[in-house]
Design a protein around this motif. Sequence first.
Motif, PDB file in Angstrom:
ATOM      1  N   UNK A  65      58.140  -7.032  40.345  1.00 45.08           N
ATOM      2  CA  UNK A  65      58.741  -8.182  39.649  1.00 45.08           C
ATOM      3  C   UNK A  65      60.243  -8.248  39.886  1.00 45.08           C
ATOM      4  N   UNK A  66      60.891  -7.084  39.852  1.00 42.27           N
ATOM      5  CA  UNK A  66      62.335  -7.046  40.058  1.00 42.27           C
ATOM      6  C   UNK A  66      62.683  -7.487  41.480  1.00 42.27           C
ATOM      7  N   UNK A  67      61.903  -7.043  42.448  1.00 44.52           N
ATOM      8  CA  UNK A  67      62.165  -7.436  43.829  1.00 44.52           C
ATOM      9  C   UNK A  67      61.925  -8.931  44.034  1.00 44.52           C
ATOM     10  N   UNK A  68      60.901  -9.487  43.374  1.00 43.87           N
ATOM     11  CA  UNK A  68      60.651 -10.926  43.467  1.00 43.87           C
ATOM     12  C   UNK A  68      61.814 -11.714  42.878  1.00 43.87           C
ATOM     13  N   UNK A  69      62.321 -11.263  41.736  1.00 46.68           N
ATOM     14  CA  UNK A  69      63.435 -11.980  41.117  1.00 46.68           C
ATOM     15  C   UNK A  69      64.701 -11.852  41.961  1.00 46.68           C
ATOM     16  N   UNK A  70      64.913 -10.684  42.580  1.00 45.47           N
ATOM     17  CA  UNK A  70      66.071 -10.497  43.457  1.00 45.47           C
ATOM     18  C   UNK A  70      65.971 -11.419  44.675  1.00 45.47           C
ATOM     19  N   UNK A  71      64.794 -11.529  45.233  1.00 45.93           N
ATOM     20  CA  UNK A  71      64.585 -12.413  46.377  1.00 45.93           C
ATOM     21  C   UNK A  71      64.822 -13.871  45.994  1.00 45.93           C
ATOM     22  N   UNK A  72      64.367 -14.267  44.820  1.00 43.62           N
ATOM     23  CA  UNK A  72      64.575 -15.639  44.363  1.00 43.62           C
ATOM     24  C   UNK A  72      66.064 -15.922  44.127  1.00 43.62           C
ATOM     25  N   UNK A  73      66.789 -14.956  43.555  1.00 44.70           N
ATOM     26  CA  UNK A  73      68.233 -15.132  43.358  1.00 44.70           C
ATOM     27  C   UNK A  73      68.946 -15.251  44.701  1.00 44.70           C
ATOM     28  N   UNK A  74      68.529 -14.448  45.685  1.00 43.89           N
ATOM     29  CA  UNK A  74      69.133 -14.519  47.009  1.00 43.89           C
ATOM     30  C   UNK A  74      68.865 -15.874  47.645  1.00 43.89           C
TER      31      UNK A  74
END
Length: 133
Positions: A65-74
Amino acid sequence: VAVQTSMPIAHSGTSASGTCTSSELTELLQRTVILDPTPIAPCAVSAESLESVANYSPSMVALNDMMKSQLEMTRRFVAGARQVALGVSSALREDYQYTTLESTKEYIARHKPKVLSLKEAKQLVKAEQYNQS
């Protein structure tokens, strides 16, 4: 106290697609079985999905989940940077010319105040003194 009202039927499992039909699900939900509960997870979730969820640890789910949110922010940051770049490039005039050393020297020569002689400077000072008094 719940009482079993009918004989438990053998759980037929899931259909070929991995899900229960609506009639099977309705029958499973209407019966109350105390001694031999029939699992309903295979009816609601396919076997492959159930197996993949069972293999995840909570820390892996949180990391995912954290990696998905980081990717979305990027992605949002890159989209914003593109918008800024497009705005700046569209704001530039097409006929814009960069300043060169030669053009700077010409501008200074054109706008440089003329050098006063000593006589002209004295007259200018006297005129300013006269206007102040």
